[in-house]
Design a protein around this motif. Structure first.
Motif, short mmCIF file in Angstrom:
data_model
loop_
_atom_site.label_atom_id
_atom_site.label_comp_id
_atom_site.label_asym_id
_atom_site.label_seq_id
_atom_site.Cartn_x
_atom_site.Cartn_y
_atom_site.Cartn_z
N LEU A 144 -10.42 -1.54 -0.80
CA LEU A 144 -10.73 -2.09 0.53
C LEU A 144 -9.52 -1.99 1.45
O LEU A 144 -9.65 -1.62 2.62
CB LEU A 144 -11.21 -3.54 0.41
N ARG A 145 -8.33 -2.29 0.92
CA ARG A 145 -7.11 -2.17 1.72
C ARG A 145 -6.91 -0.71 2.15
O ARG A 145 -6.56 -0.44 3.29
CB ARG A 145 -5.89 -2.64 0.92
N ILE A 190 -6.51 -7.20 4.07
CA ILE A 190 -6.55 -8.22 3.03
C ILE A 190 -5.12 -8.44 2.55
O ILE A 190 -4.47 -7.53 2.08
CB ILE A 190 -7.43 -7.78 1.84
N GLY A 191 -4.66 -9.68 2.69
CA GLY A 191 -3.34 -10.04 2.23
C GLY A 191 -3.41 -10.76 0.91
O GLY A 191 -4.48 -11.15 0.44
N SER A 192 -2.26 -10.93 0.31
CA SER A 192 -2.17 -11.74 -0.90
C SER A 192 -0.80 -12.39 -0.91
O SER A 192 0.14 -11.90 -0.27
CB SER A 192 -2.37 -10.89 -2.16
N SER A 193 -0.73 -13.50 -1.60
CA SER A 193 0.53 -14.22 -1.67
C SER A 193 0.73 -14.73 -3.08
O SER A 193 -0.21 -14.86 -3.86
CB SER A 193 0.53 -15.39 -0.67
N SER A 194 1.98 -15.02 -3.40
CA SER A 194 2.30 -15.58 -4.71
C SER A 194 3.04 -16.89 -4.49
O SER A 194 3.32 -17.26 -3.36
CB SER A 194 3.14 -14.59 -5.51
N ILE A 224 -5.96 -11.09 6.78
CA ILE A 224 -4.86 -11.11 7.72
C ILE A 224 -5.46 -11.10 9.13
O ILE A 224 -6.28 -10.23 9.45
CB ILE A 224 -3.95 -9.89 7.50
N THR A 225 -5.05 -12.05 9.95
CA THR A 225 -5.66 -12.19 11.27
C THR A 225 -4.69 -12.01 12.43
O THR A 225 -5.11 -12.04 13.58
CB THR A 225 -6.35 -13.57 11.40
N THR A 226 -3.39 -11.86 12.12
CA THR A 226 -2.42 -11.64 13.20
C THR A 226 -1.46 -10.52 12.80
O THR A 226 -1.25 -10.25 11.61
CB THR A 226 -1.59 -12.92 13.49
#
Length: 126
Positions: free
Chosen positions: A60-61, A67-71, A80-82
């Motif tokens: 998809l990316r 689409i973001g991800s964090s740890s 991600i919107t900005t």
């Protein structure tokens, strides 16, 4: 009494990509990610593995979905919107890894060149 409609008890669309994007639409910043295990649980009707979900998110990316991800403490996936969120995500998740890999390639290439000569590491064209 029925439960409120949330990302965890939606009537999911039959398409996995659409289901992922629908769930992520409830998680639209790095401060509100959906943890990986909760995303997997929400997609359990698709009977696919955690690995398959991660691969699908990668696809998809690559097709342009933000689409973001964090740890860390607030780990998980989010939309991600900005532009600022995108810059932070790319710097944290990709640019640092690219730089790390570049340094490794340079060190190994230098070592190989010293050991076997510079021509030993040149790619052969036909």
């Amino acid at each position: 009494m029925s439960e409120p409609r949330t990302a965890y008890n939606l009537d999911l669309p039959p398409d996995l990509n659409l289901a992922i994007m629908t769930i992520l639409s409830f998680h639209t910043s790095s401060s509100n990610p959906i943890p990986r295990l909760q995303l997997c649980s929400a997609l359990k009707d698709f009977k696919i593995s955690d690995r398959h979900i991660r691969d699908r998110i990668k696809q998809l990316r690559r097709s342009g979905h933000l689409i973001g991800s964090s740890s860390g403490d607030k780990c998980g996936y989010y939309l991600i919107t900005t532009a600022e969120d995108l810059k932070e995500f790319l710097a944290r998740e990709y640019l640092a890894k690219i730089n790390d890999m570049r340094q490794t390639v340079e060190a190994m290439t230098k070592s190989a060149s010293q050991r076997w000569g510079p021509e030993s590491i040149q790619p052969k064209l036909l």
